[in-house]
Write an enzyme that holds these catalytic residues in place. Structure first.
Site, PDB file in Angstrom:
ATOM      1  N   TYR A 187      -1.845  -0.556  10.660  1.00 29.64           N
ATOM      2  CA  TYR A 187      -1.855  -0.856   9.220  1.00 29.64           C
ATOM      3  C   TYR A 187      -0.598  -0.301   8.553  1.00 29.64           C
ATOM      4  CZ  TYR A 187      -3.784  -1.143   4.419  1.00 29.64           C
ATOM      5  OH  TYR A 187      -4.006  -1.417   3.086  1.00 29.64           O
ATOM      6  N   SER A 237       0.881  -1.181   0.000  1.00 31.41           N
ATOM      7  CA  SER A 237       0.000   0.000   0.000  1.00 31.41           C
ATOM      8  C   SER A 237       0.913   1.225   0.000  1.00 31.41           C
ATOM      9  CB  SER A 237      -0.845  -0.008   1.283  1.00 31.41           C
ATOM     10  OG  SER A 237      -1.485   1.224   1.499  1.00 31.41           O
TER      11      SER A 237
HETATM   12  N1  LIG Z   1      -8.764  -0.780  -1.157  1.00 32.88           N
HETATM   13  C1  LIG Z   1      -7.741   0.034  -0.952  1.00 32.88           C
HETATM   14  O1  LIG Z   1      -7.905   1.259  -0.915  1.00 32.88           O
HETATM   15  C2  LIG Z   1      -6.337  -0.524  -0.800  1.00 32.88           C
HETATM   16  C3  LIG Z   1      -5.271   0.363  -0.916  1.00 32.88           C
HETATM   17  C4  LIG Z   1      -3.965  -0.112  -0.794  1.00 32.88           C
HETATM   18  C5  LIG Z   1      -3.753  -1.445  -0.538  1.00 32.88           C
HETATM   19  N2  LIG Z   1      -4.802  -2.294  -0.430  1.00 32.88           N
HETATM   20  C6  LIG Z   1      -4.514  -3.694  -0.138  1.00 32.88           C
HETATM   21  O2  LIG Z   1      -5.070  -4.503  -1.145  1.00 32.88           O
HETATM   22  C7  LIG Z   1      -5.312  -5.806  -0.606  1.00 32.88           C
HETATM   23  C8  LIG Z   1      -6.710  -6.258  -1.005  1.00 32.88           C
HETATM   24  O3  LIG Z   1      -7.669  -5.406  -0.388  1.00 32.88           O
HETATM   25  P1  LIG Z   1      -9.038  -4.985  -1.115  1.00 32.88           P
HETATM   26  O4  LIG Z   1      -9.025  -3.534  -1.258  1.00 32.88           O
HETATM   27  O5  LIG Z   1      -9.273  -5.851  -2.291  1.00 32.88           O
HETATM   28  O6  LIG Z   1     -10.083  -5.281   0.063  1.00 32.88           O
HETATM   29  P2  LIG Z   1     -11.129  -6.450   0.276  1.00 32.88           P
HETATM   30  O7  LIG Z   1     -12.069  -6.548  -0.849  1.00 32.88           O
HETATM   31  O8  LIG Z   1     -11.648  -6.242   1.657  1.00 32.88           O
HETATM   32  O9  LIG Z   1     -10.221  -7.757   0.215  1.00 32.88           O
HETATM   33  C9  LIG Z   1      -9.494  -8.262   1.274  1.00 32.88           C
HETATM   34  C10 LIG Z   1      -9.393  -9.764   1.047  1.00 32.88           C
HETATM   35  O10 LIG Z   1      -8.535 -10.337   2.011  1.00 32.88           O
HETATM   36  C11 LIG Z   1      -9.136 -11.519   2.493  1.00 32.88           C
HETATM   37  N3  LIG Z   1      -8.704 -11.743   3.869  1.00 32.88           N
HETATM   38  C12 LIG Z   1      -8.779 -10.888   4.911  1.00 32.88           C
HETATM   39  N4  LIG Z   1      -8.312 -11.471   6.013  1.00 32.88           N
HETATM   40  C13 LIG Z   1      -7.931 -12.726   5.651  1.00 32.88           C
HETATM   41  C14 LIG Z   1      -7.382 -13.829   6.347  1.00 32.88           C
HETATM   42  N5  LIG Z   1      -7.120 -13.759   7.655  1.00 32.88           N
HETATM   43  N6  LIG Z   1      -7.114 -14.952   5.656  1.00 32.88           N
HETATM   44  C15 LIG Z   1      -7.376 -15.048   4.341  1.00 32.88           C
HETATM   45  N7  LIG Z   1      -7.892 -14.043   3.623  1.00 32.88           N
HETATM   46  C16 LIG Z   1      -8.180 -12.903   4.288  1.00 32.88           C
HETATM   47  C17 LIG Z   1     -10.631 -11.277   2.429  1.00 32.88           C
HETATM   48  O11 LIG Z   1     -11.332 -12.503   2.307  1.00 32.88           O
HETATM   49  P3  LIG Z   1     -12.130 -13.152   3.522  1.00 32.88           P
HETATM   50  O12 LIG Z   1     -12.800 -12.048   4.265  1.00 32.88           O
HETATM   51  O13 LIG Z   1     -13.088 -14.094   2.856  1.00 32.88           O
HETATM   52  O14 LIG Z   1     -11.123 -13.888   4.340  1.00 32.88           O
HETATM   53  C18 LIG Z   1     -10.754 -10.443   1.169  1.00 32.88           C
HETATM   54  O15 LIG Z   1     -10.980 -11.259   0.043  1.00 32.88           O
HETATM   55  C19 LIG Z   1      -5.087  -5.694   0.906  1.00 32.88           C
HETATM   56  O16 LIG Z   1      -3.810  -6.187   1.258  1.00 32.88           O
HETATM   57  C20 LIG Z   1      -5.121  -4.199   1.147  1.00 32.88           C
HETATM   58  O17 LIG Z   1      -4.394  -3.821   2.296  1.00 32.88           O
HETATM   59  C21 LIG Z   1      -6.091  -1.867  -0.558  1.00 32.88           C
END
Ligand SMILES: NC(=O)c1ccc[n+]([C@@H]2O[C@H](COP(=O)([O-])OP(=O)(O)OC[C@H]3O[C@@H](n4cnc5c(N)ncnc54)[C@H](OP(=O)(O)O)[C@@H]3O)[C@@H](O)[C@H]2O)c1
Length: 257
Positions: free
Chosen positions: A154, A141
């Site tokens: 985070y 991130s």
């Molecule tokens: N959205 C943003 O603005 C943003 C910005 C920068 C970086 N990111 C990063 O991008 C990545 C994906 O996030 P996203 O934005 O796509 O959000 P999201 O839709 O909430 O996806 C997060 C995913 O992680 C899985 N997850 C969470 N805890 C877990 C665990 N303990 N074991 C296995 N799977 C787990 C969730 O699946 P389950 O709940 O089914 O386990 C979900 O599919 C993350 O690392 C996040 O920090 C996001």
């Protein structure tokens, strides 16, 4: 059913592949004729994404559970061969001023985002080194490159992910394996919607005001789309990116560099 253009043996793991960025990465890799195993805790979400491509296979596993990740590797690699590509994408974020952050919240955020990333890639390292090939990509991130208020665990975890990536890149440099991180700003996913909801609840601002305030952190004034992150991952996994290792690539409209 597989297509005639399949690259035999190419197999990727994408954690958190049941939603958002992980789903977009899984679809992009599958679109490049790579078999993709996705994991997460919610089986229904995994099944939905697996239903979008014959090349995507869901296995429920929690990335913080070492035994569950070992079992995932065993099952997926027996079915589709060793992982050539591992994308540590699963993550979560909360928001609280640092002085109000409980030890439990701190620990959980580090467990999922940092320890989970380590447990995701660790079982792949020895095999990739032996085969002299492999691609590891961490979804970090911009919070891995700069500080933001009210998300100390985070930010600490994502800085840790960038450090882990650099250590592994140094360790694998001679082995034909590359290790990189992509560092998105705000991406339009469920995680962003949760952040907007928290702002509304804590500040009384409208949804529009909350969205505008978060989008303004990006100098381009917009939210990044999951497909933009997936395109960078696909490139890092391509032969063209063989010399790219140890990099934290900012996908943020110029917010960080
Ligand atoms: N959205 C943003 O603005 C943003 C910005 C920068 C970086 N990111 C990063 O991008 C990545 C994906 O996030 P996203 O934005 O796509 O959000 P999201 O839709 O909430 O996806 C997060 C995913 O992680 C899985 N997850 C969470 N805890 C877990 C665990 N303990 N074991 C296995 N799977 C787990 C969730 O699946 P389950 O709940 O089914 O386990 C979900 O599919 C993350 O690392 C996040 O920090 C996001």
């Amino acid at each position: 059913m597989t297509t005639a253009t399949a690259i035999p043996g190419k197999h990727a793991l994408v954690t958190g592949g049941g939603s958002g960025v992980g789903r977009a990465i899984a679809l992009a890799l599958a679109g490049a004729d790579i078999d993709v195993t996705i994991c997460g805790r919610r089986e229904a979400e995994l099944a939905k994404v697996a239903g979008e491509s014959d090349r995507i296979f869901g296995i429920s596993a929690d990335v913080t559970d070492e035994a569950a990740m070992a079992a995932l590797y065993e099952t997926a690699e027996a079915a589709r061969g060793p992982f050539d590509i591992v994308v540590a994408n699963a993550g979560m974020a909360g928001s609280t001023p640092a002085h109000k952050t409980t030890l439990a919240d701190w620990q959980r955020t580090l467990d999922v985002n940092l320890t989970g990333a380590f447990l995701t890639v660790k079982p792949a390292l020895a095999g990739m080194a032996t085969r002299k090939a492999g691609r590891i990509v961490f979804i970090a991130s911009t919070a891995g490159l700069k500080g933001y208020a009210y998300v100390a665990p985070y930010v600490a975890a994502k800085h840790g992910v960038v450090g882990l990536m650099r250590a592994l890149a140094a360790e694998t440099a001679k082995s034909g394996v590359t290790v990189n991180a992509v560092c998105p700003g705000f991406v339009e996913t469920d995680m962003l919607e949760e952040s907007i909801q928290r702002i509304i609840e804590k500040t009384g601002r409208s949804a529009g005001e909350a969205r505008t305030s978060l989008a303004s952190t990006n100098p381009q004034g917009r939210f990044i789309q999951p497909q933009e992150v997936a395109a960078a991952v696909l490139w890092l996994c391509s032969d063209a990116a063989q010399s790219i290792t140890g990099q934290a690539i900012s996908i943020s409209g110029g917010e960080t560099w």
